[in-house]
Write a protein that holds these residues in place. Structure first.
Motif: not given
Length: 316
Positions: A139-167
């Motif tokens: 399912v992750l592979d079907a996402m856009t690159p930006a979706e995948r990175v935002a989801f994994v970093l925030h939902d799996v690793y709990r990075y704040p959206f502010g930090e995800v935004a910088e990446i």
């Protein structure tokens, strides 16, 4: 990955440099993030190596100015992954057959392509949880690159959206939308998995029916709308397109069992944290099978035979 100059510094001081040890202590976390973002352990290891290379390319003063080296390494590695994901979409257009994420063996048994004595180096392990099951990675592979990175970093690793935004290079609000879109994809595509003990029993029954080419038993174990996908990467002959339907899969797999009956054996194994099967010949892995079991029946089968993707499964 400690350089000669770092080793020399350690020896001069009579032991490991605490700063170097702290930096290298981030390796496991980086590999875990890289694998979830890329679906490939080999690519994840390359990304981590590149991130460390960029760190050690800086001067000591530049390194000291970084408040959180771990956060810096995560940001760099994630940006490299984001770029790789974008280029991977182009490469997939020329990939022969179906593309399946690289399967991982149980880390306590296999590390770096070899059977591990005592569990191997924990720093080299990928932590197994729901986010590395084959169903989740597909399912992750079907996402856009930006979706995948935002989801994994925030939902799996709990990075704040502010930090995800910088990446990701977008606003926090945009990253929140990306993660929300990814969550909807997850909910739509995946059904709740049953207990692993139940899955193990079903996979074991499938193995027995497969070995005896019992088509009726296979049909009974497969969801009527099941899908079987194979990835040979152009190196190994496989079904070029997914097989859809329990009856169709049962007949196709019975034919496969007949074709390899005199030269291969199927072994129960943990694949990406869940019960799976491995086809072996003279101790060499031919293919790895991951399963998704829903409501007591097999919903998906992913067979990976591409030699490049199953190198960690080869015995020493």
């Amino acid at each position: 990955m400690t350089t000669q100059s770092e080793l020399g510094h350690e020896l001069e001081n009579g032991g490991p440099d605490p700063a170097v040890s702290a930096i290298m202590g981030e390796r496991r976390s980086l590999i875990n993030i890289g694998y979830r973002l890329l679906g490939s352990l080999a690519d994840a290891e390359d990304v981590v190596q590149e991130a460390y290379a960029r760190w050690y390319a800086m001067s000591a003063q530049e390194q000291q100015e970084i408040a959180s080296p771990g956060a810096w390494l995560t940001t760099v590695a994630s940006r490299i992954c984001l770029n790789l994901l974008a280029s991977a979409r182009v490469r997939r257009e020329t990939y022969v057959g179906e593309w399946i994420p690289e399967p991982l063996p149980e880390p306590t048994e296999w590390i770096g392509g070899h059977r591990a004595a005592g569990g191997g180096d924990p720093a080299d392990r990928v932590t197994f949880d729901e986010s590395v099951t084959m169903a989740f990675l597909v399912v992750l592979d079907a996402m856009t690159p930006a979706e995948r990175v935002a989801f994994v970093l925030h939902d799996v690793y709990r990075y704040p959206f502010g930090e995800v935004a910088e990446i990701v290079g977008r606003s926090p609000a945009a990253c929140r939308q990306l993660a929300s879109s990814a969550r909807r994809r997850i909910r739509t595509a995946r059904a709740p998995a049953g207990p692993s003990a139940e899955q193990a029993a079903i996979v074991r029954d499938f193995k027995a029916a497969w070995a005896t080419q019992d088509i009726d038993a296979l049909i009974g174990l497969l969801d009527p709308e099941a899908t079987a996908t194979a990835d040979g990467g152009g190196f190994v002959p496989t079904h070029p397109e997914p097989i859809v339907g329990g009856v169709e899969i049962a007949h196709a797999y019975a034919e496969l069992a007949y074709a390899v009956a005199d030269r291969a054996m199927f072994v129960e194994y943990t694949v990406n944290g869940l019960p799976g099967l491995v086809a072996q010949q003279d101790g060499r892995t031919l293919s790895v099978f991951a399963f998704e079991v829903v409501d007591g029946r097999i919903r998906h089968i992913w067979a990976v035979a591409n030699p490049e993707k199953i190198r960690p499964w080869q015995a020493a």
